[in-house]
Design a protein around this motif. Structure first.
Motif, short mmCIF file in Angstrom:
data_model
loop_
_atom_site.label_atom_id
_atom_site.label_comp_id
_atom_site.label_asym_id
_atom_site.label_seq_id
_atom_site.Cartn_x
_atom_site.Cartn_y
_atom_site.Cartn_z
N UNK A 101 0.92 -0.76 -0.25
CA UNK A 101 -0.25 0.26 0.55
C UNK A 101 1.03 1.27 -0.39
N UNK A 102 1.62 1.12 0.58
CA UNK A 102 2.72 2.51 0.72
C UNK A 102 4.01 2.56 -0.43
N UNK A 103 4.02 1.34 -1.00
CA UNK A 103 4.60 1.55 -2.36
C UNK A 103 3.93 1.96 -3.56
N UNK A 104 2.45 2.41 -3.15
CA UNK A 104 1.23 2.12 -4.57
C UNK A 104 1.44 3.63 -4.42
N UNK A 105 2.16 4.08 -4.06
CA UNK A 105 1.83 6.37 -4.13
C UNK A 105 3.48 7.00 -2.88
#
Length: 244
Positions: free
Chosen positions: A171-175
């Motif tokens: 989830x963090x790596x998505x943005x």
């Protein structure tokens, strides 16, 4: 013994707090009570109800016997839906009830970003887009530039709490745009306390998570400024204590 009180809505990632207790140095005590929840939903009306005065004041009263030195409304969405000034009034009302400094997770994000000297952030949110936009506006009203917002449409706090460590990292790596100095994960129902350093290593920059900043702000309001290596860049240097 210094005591920080936390008003935590319902259940999700409340077990982050025993872990945080275990790594806070010294004799600081973290006291948590669960505030009542009407409908567990990442919807604006449900969140306005979640953060209404009666629920928070009831929780504050339950903490009175612990004699906290500061109190935190440990909820991002249940504070940012009221807007920046509304969130400030919400915290002030809780603090006035116990005559101690008070804040909330949304306001803690603002102060933590400023503490780290950042101006540009990205948000990787569990919430639906219409809810996430309220967080972006609160930050923008506080003078912070949000360069990118990604919403993951997780419908409830309970579902956010089911994300495992790999899911949180994804989830963090998505943005994680290059121009963002910090990435924000704004949901206290998501388990993040044990993996802050992993998140920062994966993204190559500071990451601020909801329960991490909530602890930081509570300690700060009580005049406590520990260095806690397990909690990333935010706790890597002494925090200037504030009074309220």
């Amino acid at each position: 013994m210094p005591t920080i009180g936390f008003l935590y809505p319902g259940y999700g990632a409340e077990d982050d707090y025993p872990y945080l207790q275990s790594i806070v140095p010294g004799d600081v005590r973290l006291a948590l009570v669960h505030t009542s929840v009407g409908v567990d939903a990442h919807e604006v009306d449900a969140l306005l109800d979640l953060g209404r005065s009666e629920r928070l004041l009831e929780g504050a009263e339950a903490l009175r016997a612990d004699e906290p030195d500061a109190i935190m409304w440990a909820c991002t969405s249940g504070s940012f839906v009221f807007g920046l000034e509304g969130a400030r009034r919400q915290a002030a009302e809780v603090g006035d009830a116990l005559a101690i400094p008070a804040s909330s997770t949304s306001l803690a994000f603002v102060d933590a970003i400023q503490h780290l000297g950042a101006e540009r952030v990205a948000i990787a949110a569990t919430y639906p887009e219409d809810v996430s936009r309220h967080f972006r506006k609160l930050l923008q009203d506080a003078g912070i530039t949000v360069v990118s917002l990604v919403s993951h449409d997780i419908e409830t706090a309970a579902l956010a709490g089911e994300l495992d460590d790999d899911g949180v990292v994804a989830l963090a790596e998505s943005n994680n745009p290059e121009e963002a100095q910090i990435v924000l994960l704004p949901d206290t129902a998501m388990h993040t306390a044990r993996i802050v350093n992993r998140l920062e290593e994966a993204l190559g920059k500071p990451v601020l998570t909801a329960n991490q900043v909530t602890l930081w702000q509570g300690l700060r309001l009580a005049g406590i400024a520990p260095v806690i290596p397990q909690l990333g860049a935010l706790f890597a240097k002494n925090t200037t204590a504030v009074t309220q």
